[in-house]
Enzyme design. Sequence first.
Site, PDB file in Angstrom:
ATOM      1  N   ASP A   5       2.507  14.230  14.181  1.00 33.82           N
ATOM      2  CA  ASP A   5       2.762  14.164  12.741  1.00 33.82           C
ATOM      3  C   ASP A   5       1.457  14.324  11.969  1.00 33.82           C
ATOM      4  O   ASP A   5       1.181  13.583  11.030  1.00 33.82           O
ATOM      5  CB  ASP A   5       3.435  12.832  12.391  1.00 33.82           C
ATOM      6  N   LEU A  11       0.819  -1.218   0.000  1.00 31.02           N
ATOM      7  CA  LEU A  11       0.000   0.000   0.000  1.00 31.02           C
ATOM      8  C   LEU A  11       0.849   1.262   0.000  1.00 31.02           C
ATOM      9  O   LEU A  11       0.445   2.299  -0.527  1.00 31.02           O
ATOM     10  CB  LEU A  11      -0.924   0.008   1.228  1.00 31.02           C
ATOM     11  N   VAL A  30       3.781  -0.571   4.343  1.00 29.91           N
ATOM     12  CA  VAL A  30       2.446  -1.005   4.733  1.00 29.91           C
ATOM     13  C   VAL A  30       1.890  -1.873   3.610  1.00 29.91           C
ATOM     14  O   VAL A  30       1.948  -1.490   2.434  1.00 29.91           O
ATOM     15  CB  VAL A  30       1.518   0.203   4.998  1.00 29.91           C
ATOM     16  N   GLY A  54       7.479   4.188   3.569  1.00 27.61           N
ATOM     17  CA  GLY A  54       7.982   5.418   4.148  1.00 27.61           C
ATOM     18  C   GLY A  54       9.338   5.208   4.788  1.00 27.61           C
ATOM     19  O   GLY A  54       9.997   4.184   4.588  1.00 27.61           O
ATOM     20  N   LYS A  78       1.641  -3.184   8.892  1.00 28.53           N
ATOM     21  CA  LYS A  78       2.756  -2.243   8.872  1.00 28.53           C
ATOM     22  C   LYS A  78       4.007  -2.936   9.404  1.00 28.53           C
ATOM     23  O   LYS A  78       4.002  -3.489  10.503  1.00 28.53           O
ATOM     24  CB  LYS A  78       2.424  -1.016   9.727  1.00 28.53           C
TER      25      LYS A  78
END
Length: 569
Positions: free
Chosen positions: A132, A17, A25, A20, A40
């Site tokens: 964040d 998906l 993920v 980062g 994740k």
Amino acid sequence: MLRSGERFAGYEIERELGRGGMGAVYLARHPRLPRLIALKLLSRDVFGDVEVRRRFEREADLVARLDHPNIVPVYDRGIDDAQPWIAMRYIDGPDAAQLEAANLPPRQAVRIIAETAKALDFAHRRGVLHRDVKPANILLEYVDGEERVFLADFGIARLRDDATKLTQTGSFTATLAFASPEQLSGQPLDARSDQYSLACTLFRLLTGDVPFNAEHPVGIIHGHLNQPVPPVSALRAGLPPSLDSVLARALAKHPEARFDSCAEFAHAAQQALDNPVGATRVLPHSPFAATPSTAPPATAVAQPMAASAHKPATAAYTRQAPAPASTPPRPVSRAVARPPKKRSKLRGCLLGTAAIIILPLVGIGGCLAALDRNQTSHHPASTSAEPAPPPQDTETSAPETTDPAAGLPEHSGADAAVLSQRFPQMLPHADPNSDSNSGTGYQGAACTTYQHSAPPPDTGSGDPDLGNWAVAWDCQGGVGHPAFRFVMYRSAADAEEALGALNGYSRTDIKVHGNRYTNYQLSNSQLLRPRLVTEFHKGEDKHAFVMYSTGFLTTDDQLLEWFKAAPLN
């Protein structure tokens, strides 16, 4: 990288998906239930970092306690094949970063923010900060024609009481474009930091851009800390100026000037759209000033931002509309008061960002020069502005053959005036009858006076103990310019004692423009944060003076060149 059909921790991988800085993920199938989940995984190359691993594991523990309809729920977590993982609900829809502002009605943007605000306030009441907040972490799902909003990735959320401990070890990963001034300066955080990031997110949803954009990270940081908020009404047709005042308050540099909660901010934004009436006036703009703190500064990972046309940064507005007698005052109609003046000005800002930003950005010096050259052109004047006080004249020189303290009483205001008269082109004018002075100094530095009983807070660079000084002008030069601090002693003996107590330095006598100085270049300075103590040899009858300067994103040689060019006499 996992492939479709592979199994991990019992889950069957469908597809990736996203990916980062901390990992990836995947969309995966639950081994026993007819359910798709988001799996994740922490990257193996950072698994050896104990603090990163703890933070990753803590994410699951924190979010698992946050049972709220606007927060992505966590189902399970564990470690498989030496790799930590978290299983979360899969949200089948885009994130808010994929929304085009031009196609997004303002009311829908505000609704998305309002739903996110509910999630944030819920977490804040339980002592959890997100840290964040940004469009990419707001997920949207459409069920039976209804849009549902979820706040995701509390990956760097931490309990308030534990924030300082985690900050010490190092990694601050909030996206720079949405980070609050206090995050960038390593100050203690509370819920108002998330509110600032949420306001940046609304700005992005409304305009398609962030409030402070620049080609290089340093320019973005400078915007968060020093520039006024651009009015969204000037960036998108149809937005009422009343919305400018709401965003100006939520994006106030000082946390105490913001709304009391994220929900209050969202409600004010909704009211601004519902009631776009009233007159406007320009609010005074106050750059961020770091507050004294014993907490060490956080380090920041500056993520390079894509270059785009820089939006004009203009003054912030507030709308004042008299409400009908039968209607209670709306939050948006409250004028945003300028926050109380701090006992300290910006210092220690970006200490943690310096080393990490510099390494990948070798050409950053050029951007700083361009930033300084172009800064004034990005601030068009507003015809509705209240008259601004005339700028202080910093170019008038005082005679050097007389004692500038003659006839002045010995208290902090008079002492500050002594320094101002001795270094008129470096320091702002001081009122001898005021115990607290502030103003603009050399190269636009924000300067404030301090007494020895209440000294400036440590910048985080290991400031030297300058002994028994009487008064100090502390000036923060901003991005691209060194910070400098002038201190005055009531006798030459006090100055000599302070200089004799310095540890770890190289001493150099230097002559500039016919004047003699002694420089003490302090050893063991942080990367690109050189420190210099300067002794003046003017032979004043009554006072002695010392300057302490610290560079930002500069080398020792560059700091010395700045010193040689400064109008010290």
